[in-house]
Design an enzyme around this catalytic site. Structure first.
Site, mmCIF file in Angstrom:
data_model
loop_
_atom_site.group_PDB
_atom_site.id
_atom_site.type_symbol
_atom_site.label_atom_id
_atom_site.label_comp_id
_atom_site.label_asym_id
_atom_site.label_seq_id
_atom_site.Cartn_x
_atom_site.Cartn_y
_atom_site.Cartn_z
ATOM 1 N N GLY A 1 0.827 -1.197 0.000
ATOM 2 C CA GLY A 1 0.000 0.000 0.000
ATOM 3 C C GLY A 1 0.866 1.254 0.000
ATOM 4 N N GLU A 2 0.273 2.363 0.407
ATOM 5 C CA GLU A 2 0.943 3.665 0.528
ATOM 6 C C GLU A 2 1.399 4.241 -0.817
ATOM 7 O OE1 GLU A 2 3.983 4.079 3.540
ATOM 8 O OE2 GLU A 2 3.130 2.456 4.759
ATOM 9 N N GLY A 3 1.158 3.548 -1.923
ATOM 10 C CA GLY A 3 1.660 4.009 -3.212
ATOM 11 C C GLY A 3 3.030 3.470 -3.542
#
Length: 368
Positions: free
Chosen positions: A335-337
């Protein structure tokens, strides 16, 4: 923005002329034709989006939508909801995983509190809290129509602001414990998919937690009539009426099942298409938002670039639906990019080649 105004947005087609112009140039360079495969296609697509044969993406911004999810009450994760706020704060202070991965890549990171269940201050965090998390969608719709519209409108406006400030490409990311449940539920609803096929174990759920997550998704789909026993029948509607009904239905799916992070990212994708800014899709959460954006506003997918397949089974299915081919396959679930960030050094290498490699010259074999 009203629902009617949102669903009436139209998207301009990307430039076939600039795509072909860049493709021709790449074919003339001193390298094997199509030698860099899909990376060459990405450069062509970026030029088509920006309507230029000399696209500039040196200024990059990762937008991370952070929000909590009411469905966490149902025990769909082994991680506490407090982690959303902690990670968002760390991100805003440059201490999170994605910050360190992006440290030498020249990517600006913009974490946004669009729905954290708590008050986080300091660092680079942009606060635009629509609500303190969504509702538990098994008990009531996750968001009101007004909340969903506010989140989507905010995402659109962020794209305009970033473009005006010189951003050439936007990367998408998310942070929100429990959001893989909302994302998969939304994907299943839109694609009329089987949760048994589309639901993954996220960051390593135990068998009991995974089965509970599955049960929650099945129950949510049934509650709102999105399971296979309640497929929408359009009857005698013509194509335009069917398309309009589908737009309305997908918007309702977002309000009933989605998260504020997903709604904000939907706005990013729509804004990217409106303002000719390429948007990089990360993992399962941003993929769900990408799918919803395209199904509400046709043409958004032409402005999207895939980064990685991820480990969640629904991600690849969404990319196939959107006709997007990521270039990284590393089974990441961070996640988080993170996937979007890891793509950019590769794109920068190819872009550097595009501008600096000289055209091939005909070889003179006289005298050999």
């Amino acid at each position: 923005m009203t629902r009617e105004e949102l669903l009436s947005i139209t998207i301009e087609k990307t430039s076939d002329e600039k795509y072909q112009e860049i493709k021709n140039t790449l074919g003339e360079l001193e390298k094997p034709v199509d030698g860099l495969g899909r990376f060459e296609e990405i450069i062509c697509k970026i030029g088509a989006i920006k309507q230029t044969s000399k696209p500039d993406i040196s200024n990059k911004t990762l937008v991370v939508m952070c929000a909590d999810n009411g469905i966490l009450e149902e025990g769909v994760s082994d991680v506490g909801g407090y982690v959303t706020g902690v990670t968002a704060k760390n991100m805003s202070e440059g201490k999170s995983l994605v910050n360190l991965l992006a440290e030498n890549s020249g990517i600006n990171i913009l974490p946004i509190d669009i729905g954290i269940n708590g008050d986080i201050e300091g660092g680079s965090l942009l606060v635009n809290k629509i609500a303190k998390g969504t509702k538990n969608f098994l008990k009531e719709p996750a968001m009101s129509e007004e909340e969903a519209l506010s989140a989507i409108s905010f995402g659109i406006n962020i794209v305009k602001k970033l473009k005006d400030e010189g951003t050439g490409i936007i990367l998408t990311g998310d942070m929100g414990v429990g959001n893989s449940t909302t994302a998969v539920a939304l994907i299943c609803a839109i694609l009329e998919g089987d949760p048994n096929v589309l639901t993954g174990r996220s960051v390593g759920l135990s068998d009991s937690l995974y089965q509970n997550k599955l049960n929650v998704i099945f129950e949510g789909l049934h509650k709102y009539g999105y399971d296979l026993d309640n497929i929408l029948v359009y009857g005698g509607c013509d194509f335009s009426e069917r398309e309009e009904k589908q737009k309305e239905r997908v918007f309702e799916m977002v309000t009933n099942l989605g998260g504020l992070d997903i709604a904000g990212l939907i706005g990013i994708y729509i804004g990217g298409a409106m303002y000719h800014v390429p948007v990089v899709v990360d993992g399962i959460i941003s993929a769900a938002a990408a799918l919803a954006a395209e199904n509400m506003i046709s043409g958004c997918k032409d402005y999207m670039i895939g980064s990685h397949f991820g480990k969640e089974p629904a991600t690849e299915i969404v990319f196939n639906e959107l006709e997007i081919e990521p270039v990284i396959n590393a089974e990441m679930t961070a996640g988080e990019g993170v996937g979007a960030v890891m793509l950019m050094p590769l794109i920068d290498m190819v872009m550097n080649m595009y501008y600096k490699l000289k055209p091939s010259e005909e070889l003179d074999f006289d005298g050999v």
